[in-house]
Design a protein around this motif. Structure first.
Motif, short mmCIF file in Angstrom:
data_model
loop_
_atom_site.label_atom_id
_atom_site.label_comp_id
_atom_site.label_asym_id
_atom_site.label_seq_id
_atom_site.Cartn_x
_atom_site.Cartn_y
_atom_site.Cartn_z
N MET A 21 0.83 -1.21 0.00
CA MET A 21 0.00 0.00 0.00
C MET A 21 0.87 1.26 0.00
SD MET A 21 -3.14 -1.10 -0.11
CE MET A 21 -2.41 -2.33 -1.24
N GLN A 22 1.94 1.23 0.77
CA GLN A 22 2.84 2.38 0.83
C GLN A 22 3.50 2.63 -0.52
OE1 GLN A 22 5.79 2.21 4.01
NE2 GLN A 22 7.23 3.40 2.80
N ASN A 23 3.92 1.56 -1.19
CA ASN A 23 4.58 1.69 -2.50
C ASN A 23 3.61 2.20 -3.56
OD1 ASN A 23 6.97 0.82 -1.41
ND2 ASN A 23 6.81 -1.28 -2.17
N ILE A 24 2.35 1.78 -3.50
CA ILE A 24 1.36 2.29 -4.44
C ILE A 24 1.10 3.77 -4.19
CG2 ILE A 24 -1.07 2.17 -5.12
CD1 ILE A 24 -0.96 -0.84 -4.62
N GLY A 65 3.80 5.76 -5.59
CA GLY A 65 3.92 5.65 -7.03
C GLY A 65 4.94 4.63 -7.49
N GLU A 66 5.54 3.90 -6.54
CA GLU A 66 6.58 2.93 -6.89
C GLU A 66 6.02 1.67 -7.54
OE1 GLU A 66 8.72 2.36 -3.27
OE2 GLU A 66 9.97 4.13 -3.58
N ILE A 67 4.72 1.40 -7.35
CA ILE A 67 4.03 0.30 -8.03
C ILE A 67 2.98 0.92 -8.94
CG2 ILE A 67 2.53 -1.70 -7.77
CD1 ILE A 67 3.84 -2.30 -5.12
N GLY A 68 3.00 0.54 -10.20
CA GLY A 68 2.05 1.07 -11.17
C GLY A 68 1.54 -0.03 -12.10
N LEU A 69 0.93 0.39 -13.19
CA LEU A 69 0.35 -0.54 -14.15
C LEU A 69 1.05 -0.41 -15.50
CD1 LEU A 69 -3.46 0.09 -13.53
CD2 LEU A 69 -2.05 -1.71 -12.54
N PRO A 70 1.38 -1.53 -16.15
CA PRO A 70 1.87 -1.44 -17.52
C PRO A 70 0.70 -1.09 -18.45
CG PRO A 70 1.57 -3.73 -16.93
CD PRO A 70 1.27 -2.93 -15.69
N HIS A 115 3.54 3.31 -18.65
CA HIS A 115 2.87 2.84 -17.45
C HIS A 115 1.76 3.80 -17.05
CE1 HIS A 115 6.28 5.41 -16.02
NE2 HIS A 115 5.29 5.96 -15.34
N LYS A 116 0.90 3.33 -16.16
CA LYS A 116 -0.19 4.13 -15.62
C LYS A 116 -0.09 4.13 -14.09
CE LYS A 116 -3.43 2.34 -19.15
NZ LYS A 116 -2.88 1.02 -19.44
N LYS A 166 1.32 11.01 -8.12
CA LYS A 166 2.30 10.25 -7.34
C LYS A 166 3.64 10.97 -7.32
CE LYS A 166 -0.77 6.93 -7.08
NZ LYS A 166 -1.52 6.65 -5.86
N GLN A 167 4.43 10.67 -6.28
CA GLN A 167 5.72 11.32 -6.12
C GLN A 167 6.80 10.69 -6.99
OE1 GLN A 167 6.96 11.88 -2.04
NE2 GLN A 167 4.85 12.04 -1.31
#
Length: 413
Positions: free
Chosen positions: A18-21, A24-29, A69-70, A77-78
């Motif tokens: 949750m923190q990474n999302i 912005g460290e986790i996103g969508l291709p 990515h999205k 996001k940061q």
């Protein structure tokens, strides 16, 4: 000799995901669409996690690309993503929406929030409604707990105090409620297993992995597989297709729009029209292979053949999404006696009629008024007889096959 693998296994507590999302460290291709489950499935997900059941692994792609990515959610996001979700997107996006009380996109491209209620007395999750919001036994929206920043002890005492103001509670009840709420807060540490695919894997390989994973179940259909290929080899075409469908769902002011009162199409529906127009096929199984550059006779693949097939799809989609063509066809439905979507018994029949309309206009040059009258009669017949009710792809394949020997406009009509 060990077999080479393109991934490694990594464990994550939910709080870190949750923190990474959030950062912005986790996103969508781009092969993924940023939509989430309906509220009922999200409720079931929380229930499974609360009971300690496994809820499946996640598949990440280590992002070695500066774009493509999205973001997850609608807020800025940061950071740029270092991990992209290939499988497990709807689970993580739903959890993020609840734990951080964030708006996310639904399948109609509208922002919405998810409200999941929890009853500490028996540990039951429900989709929040008016009755639940007025029931003191429920916490009407668990997002308020997770996003409040309150310590679990404070939240437990606050809930018990509020419930005691409505009815008497025994010490056993208070203890049971406290334990249930502590367990709810403990979901923050729920363990997820992720497989991280190496950044050396390219987009085409990722698309192939994505399709293979999802083809084992019913998550995706053949249209989704083609949309995945479009993300890799013609992403602006997929964006154009999704943009058309998004605009068709809401009226616009001051500019032409695909919005109408007969159908608000999905991308996979209009993809079928483009495929019917460009390849004269209703079954998408072989079209997926063609767009990958496969020769259906020799079983061999080539980039040149793939580019040729995508050029065919591009031309057909341009014609399908042309607003003049779209609205000309909608007049066919009016001519046939239909006035709104409530009168349309089969969207499949409507889309196949649009396919035939485009074939008649582009490939046979049928006069505008003649084409409108002929297709109006055709659509009325198809609706009245339920022509595409059973095995619609098979029936449409037969209809398209009847056009193969036609040479001119009169033959088409």
């Amino acid at each position: 000799m060990k077999s080479a693998t393109l991934f490694k296994e990594v464990g994550y507590p939910l709080s870190l995901l949750m923190q990474n999302i959030e950062m912005g460290e986790i996103g969508l291709p781009d092969i993924q669409r940023p939509f989430i489950w309906g509220n009922t499935k999200v409720r079931d997900l929380f229930d499974s996690m609360y009971k300690g059941y496994p809820v499946g692994y996640l598949l990440f792609w280590v992002n070695g690309m500066p774009n493509g990515h999205k973001q997850i959610g609608t807020a800025h996001k940061q950071k740029a993503p270092s991990l992209l979700i290939v499988d497990g997107q709807q689970r993580l996006t739903s959890l993020y929406a609840v734990f951080h009380r964030k708006a996310v996109l639904d399948k109609d491209y509208r922002e919405r929030r998810i409200e999941i209620a929890f009853r500490p007395r028996d540990g039951k999750f429900e989709v929040a409604d008016a009755a639940i919001r007025h029931d003191p036994e429920f916490i009407p929206n668990i997002s308020d707990l997770f996003a409040s920043g309150k310590a679990s002890f404070s939240a437990v005492n606050e809930f018990i105090t509020g419930l005691e103001s409505r009815r008497a509670l025994s010490n056993d009840e208070k203890e049971a409620i406290g334990l249930k709420l502590e367990r709810l807060f403990g979901l923050d540490n729920y363990p997820f297993t992720a497989l991280e695919i190496s950044e050396t894997v390219d987009e085409e390989q990722i698309a192939n992995i994505f399709v293979r994973i999802n083809s084992a179940g019913i998550t995706l259909n053949q249209a989704d597989f083609i949309l995945t290929l479009m993300s890799v080899f013609w992403d602006e075409g997929r964006a154009e297709l999704e943009g058309f469908c998004r605009e068709a769902k809401r009226p616009s002011v001051g500019k032409p729009s695909p919005f109408n009162h007969f159908i608000q199409p999905e991308p996979d529906q209009l993809l079928r029209v483009s495929v019917g127009l460009g390849f004269r096929r209703a079954r998408l199984q072989h079209v997926y292979s063609l767009l990958r550059g496969k020769d259906l006779e020799t079983e061999e693949f080539s980039e040149e053949r793939r580019d040729e097939q995508f050029a065919t799809l591009k031309e057909a989609q341009g014609y399908t999404l042309d607003l003049q063509n779209w609205h000309e066809f909608l007049k066919v439905l009016v001519r046939a006696g239909f006035r709104s979507g409530e009168m349309i018994s089969s969207q499949v029949g409507l889309l196949y009629a649009y396919t035939l309309f485009l074939i008649g206009k582009r490939d046979f040059g049928v006069n505008h008024y003649v084409l409108r009258n002929a297709l109006a009669r055709w659509f009325f017949m198809a609706a009245l007889t339920g022509r595409y009710t059973n095995s619609p792809e098979t029936v449409m394949e037969q209809d398209l096959a009847r056009l193969r020997d036609i040479q001119d406009a009169s033959g088409f009509v």
